[in-house]
Enzyme design. Structure first.
Site, short mmCIF file in Angstrom:
data_model
loop_
_atom_site.label_atom_id
_atom_site.label_comp_id
_atom_site.label_asym_id
_atom_site.label_seq_id
_atom_site.Cartn_x
_atom_site.Cartn_y
_atom_site.Cartn_z
N SER A 73 -3.58 -1.92 -1.04
CA SER A 73 -2.50 -2.89 -0.88
C SER A 73 -1.77 -2.50 0.40
CB SER A 73 -1.59 -2.84 -2.11
OG SER A 73 -0.41 -3.56 -1.93
N LYS A 96 -0.50 -9.17 -0.46
CA LYS A 96 -0.44 -7.79 -0.98
C LYS A 96 0.37 -7.72 -2.27
CE LYS A 96 -3.06 -5.82 2.17
NZ LYS A 96 -4.39 -5.31 1.82
N TYR A 150 1.21 -12.32 4.69
CA TYR A 150 0.52 -11.04 4.43
C TYR A 150 1.13 -10.38 3.18
CZ TYR A 150 -1.06 -6.21 5.19
OH TYR A 150 -1.61 -4.96 5.04
#
Ligand code: NAP
Length: 283
Positions: free
Chosen positions: A136, A154, A150
């Site tokens: 992650s 994650k 993004y």
């Protein structure tokens, strides 16, 4: 972890995946070293004879995922440690996000990771053993401007991994989520994607952070080889952690994030508790 453990690692052409493949092979383990272009990992497997297998793998290609896992299991009989490492970043204020690019980002960082995991789990369940390591980010715990999409990927990896951990623990399978801060890889350089849309109103927030993020390239404090060693130590532990932060900034920022969450929860505690039917206890 057995001494001749079989690792299956995605995204080994550069950065953390490459360092991890080198490190596990250097320690005598066996590794399936995958990359979209397997030529880029030919040097990694060259000196390790039949302990190393290079395979083509784009994690967004379902047929290739199935084939790579099948070939890995045929070659080594099993996969002990799956490392879902492949992934990349995308810079854009939320309003600047391009639908196509965002969907591609999720296809790699989330749906690709899920697809590889689904392909590997049946073998792990059959043996009642295995370890899934999902890369992650510190950005899976705390979010900043310019990297909203993004972070969304994650944060998705964090939730998926936490559920997976609860589901597979009784089946003898472990899960570790790795959360690096800035590491000296291609992530903030050639691998980074950016939205072509720029909106002036975001110049001082997301715009400034776009520039600051790409400026880290080549100067990031995190060492990918030390990250690889840390991942090995976590996987080898009797009780591996569900989460492994990597780098001082990860520790500091994640700790501050915890404090700030707790402070917000406490400030709003009365209102929060008042939202239940009177007299009902939270189950
Ligand atoms: P990197 O040097 O850019 O490596 C990323 C790797 O992912 C490359 O091998 C790339 O392969 C591969 N990849 C990208 N899309 C793929 C796909 N569809 N299928 C298969 N492979 C694909 O960056 P890195 O820092 O090592 O990144 C590894 C992981 O760490 C990523 O998940 C990243 O989000 C995460 N991370 C990095 C940092 C950091 O600061 N470096 C911090 C937190 C989290 P190609 O060469 O074919 O593009």
């Amino acid at each position: 972890m057995p001494e001749n453990a079989v690792w299956f690692i995605t995204g080994c052409s550069s950065g953390l995946g490459r360092a991890l493949a080198e490190t596990v092979l250097g320690r005598g383990h066996r590794a399936v070293v995958t990359a979209r272009d397997p030529e880029r990992v030919a040097d990694l497997v060259a000196d390790h004879g039949d302990r190393a297998l290079a395979l083509p793998l784009d994690v967004t290609d379902h047929a290739q995922v199935a084939d790579a896992v099948k070939r890995a299991e045929a070659a080594f009989g099993r996969i002990d440690v799956l490392v879902n490492n492949a992934g990349y970043g995308y810079l854009a204020a939320v309003e600047e996000g391009e639908d196509d690019a965002v969907r591609k980002l999720f296809n790699t960082n989330v749906f690709g990771l899920a697809d590889v995991t689904r392909a590997v789990l049946p073998g792990m369940r059959a043996r009642h053993a295995g370890h899934v390591v999902n890369v992650s980010s510190l950005g899976g715990l705390a979010a900043f401007g310019a990297t909203g999409y993004y972070h969304a990927t994650k944060f998705a990896v964090e939730g998926l991994s936490e559920s997976l951990a609860a589901e597979v623990a009784p089946l003898g399978i472990k899960v570790t989520i790795v959360e690096p801060a800035a590491f000296r890889t291609e992530w903030s350089g050639p691998s980074m994607r950016q939205s072509a849309i720029r909106i002036d109103d975001y110049a001082e927030t997301a715009g400034a952070r776009r520039a600051a993020t790409t400026a880290t390239y080549g100067h990031q404090p995190g060492d990918p080889v030390r990250a690889a060693e840390a991942i090995l130590a976590a996987v080898a532990a009797d009780e591996p952690p569900l989460r492994l932060l990597l780098g001082k900034a990860a520790y500091d920022i994640a700790s501050a994030r915890l404090d700030s969450l707790k402070s917000t929860f406490d400030t709003w505690r009365e209102i929060t508790l008042g939202a239940d039917f009177p007299g009902k206890e939270t189950p």
